[in-house]
Motif scaffolding. Sequence first.
Motif, short mmCIF file in Angstrom:
data_model
loop_
_atom_site.label_atom_id
_atom_site.label_comp_id
_atom_site.label_asym_id
_atom_site.label_seq_id
_atom_site.Cartn_x
_atom_site.Cartn_y
_atom_site.Cartn_z
N ASP A 261 41.18 40.06 38.25
CA ASP A 261 40.00 40.18 39.11
C ASP A 261 40.36 40.91 40.39
O ASP A 261 41.08 40.39 41.24
N LEU B 262 38.62 41.72 43.01
CA LEU B 262 38.11 41.13 44.25
C LEU B 262 39.08 40.08 44.79
O LEU B 262 39.42 40.07 45.97
N ASP C 83 30.57 39.17 37.47
CA ASP C 83 30.45 39.92 38.73
C ASP C 83 29.69 39.12 39.78
O ASP C 83 29.27 39.68 40.80
N GLU D 48 30.67 36.79 42.00
CA GLU D 48 31.31 36.77 43.32
C GLU D 48 31.12 38.09 44.04
O GLU D 48 30.83 38.11 45.24
N ARG D 49 31.26 39.19 43.33
CA ARG D 49 31.05 40.51 43.96
C ARG D 49 29.60 40.66 44.40
O ARG D 49 29.32 41.26 45.45
N ARG D 50 28.68 40.15 43.60
CA ARG D 50 27.26 40.22 43.98
C ARG D 50 27.01 39.46 45.28
O ARG D 50 26.29 39.93 46.16
N GLU E 88 32.37 48.49 44.00
CA GLU E 88 33.74 48.07 43.72
C GLU E 88 34.39 47.59 45.01
O GLU E 88 34.23 48.22 46.06
N PRO E 89 35.09 46.48 44.99
CA PRO E 89 35.76 46.00 46.21
C PRO E 89 36.87 46.96 46.64
O PRO E 89 37.51 47.60 45.81
#
Length: 327
Positions: free
Chosen positions: A94, A96, A153, A155-157, A173-174
């Motif tokens: 992951d 992130l 996705d 957590e990224r959201r 993308e982080p």
Amino acid sequence: MKDPKTWMKVLDRVFDFKDKVNTSLGRETRREWGRRMIKENWEYLNNLNVLGLKEILNEIHDNSNSGLYRDFMFAFEGRQMECRPLTFEELAHDKLSTLAATNLPSTGFNTVMSGKTDLNLFRSMSPIIETTYYLNSLRPFNWEDMLNLAFSDLERRLVFALDKFDEVEEVPEPTAEFFQKLKETRMTSEQTKELEQKIGLVLMHIGGEILGMGFEDSFEDYWPTMSLFNQFLAGCSAVQYDREEIMDEDIIRAYRTFFKLIKTDVTQYKADPELVRDMDEDNPDYGDVMVCKSCGSYYKLEPGESVDDFESCHCGGELKQVHDERS
């Protein structure tokens, strides 16, 4: 959701006895004190001229009356797994998480005193998301659940879209740059600190009203986790507006995100098949992992290798070795 646990009932009996003593002496009971705290903090917040605050107060009122808030607190305490945890090497898939782990400072005296966003705040996301997932599944997590929790996705959201997390189609993308900016965010305004604290106090005392006084001892992990989660989201909000200072609007956006999240069926967010293709529940692969602070790439170190054997990542970024203590 299940009824309060036996130890909750025991605590309630203890505090009921103390309240009877206080009543006989003409003193304020804990429940009366809790209700007074709700009233005083609610009035304070209701008199603030902060855009969006009325919406947050309405959410608190509605979620408390509907029983959702009570269910969420018990889900936090009740979540459990029936499979092994993921290894550091697996979690390194992951991007992130690896970028957060290599760029955010670990919690220490300096970060606590400065009030900057650190790794501890980032890690508060997992238990809050797990709780929301458990609230919708109402069973121990199996292997598929663990993969969904770690590699969807969601957590990224939350990090990049906040209260619009369920609306965006493409999630950025982080990058290391994002976390470098995030670690500089801090809450310095006394007014903003007071806003965040008062909302938290209202929620805590409402918890006492719902569950019975004495609940604080039984749910001691819940309160700081919820607070850290909202502080983390507020930092993410500040970064999006290219600020280091966390402001009132960031606190409001964070709580708006939190309340939206706990009402969402997050089991719909599935793991990316490409990230979990080679992961086997029955054959965990423990070991040290080397991660890049710049691009989030990872490499499993072979026996005898260390980060000192490598000059830099293929992107030119600095490498950091992460040790899996379970190996």
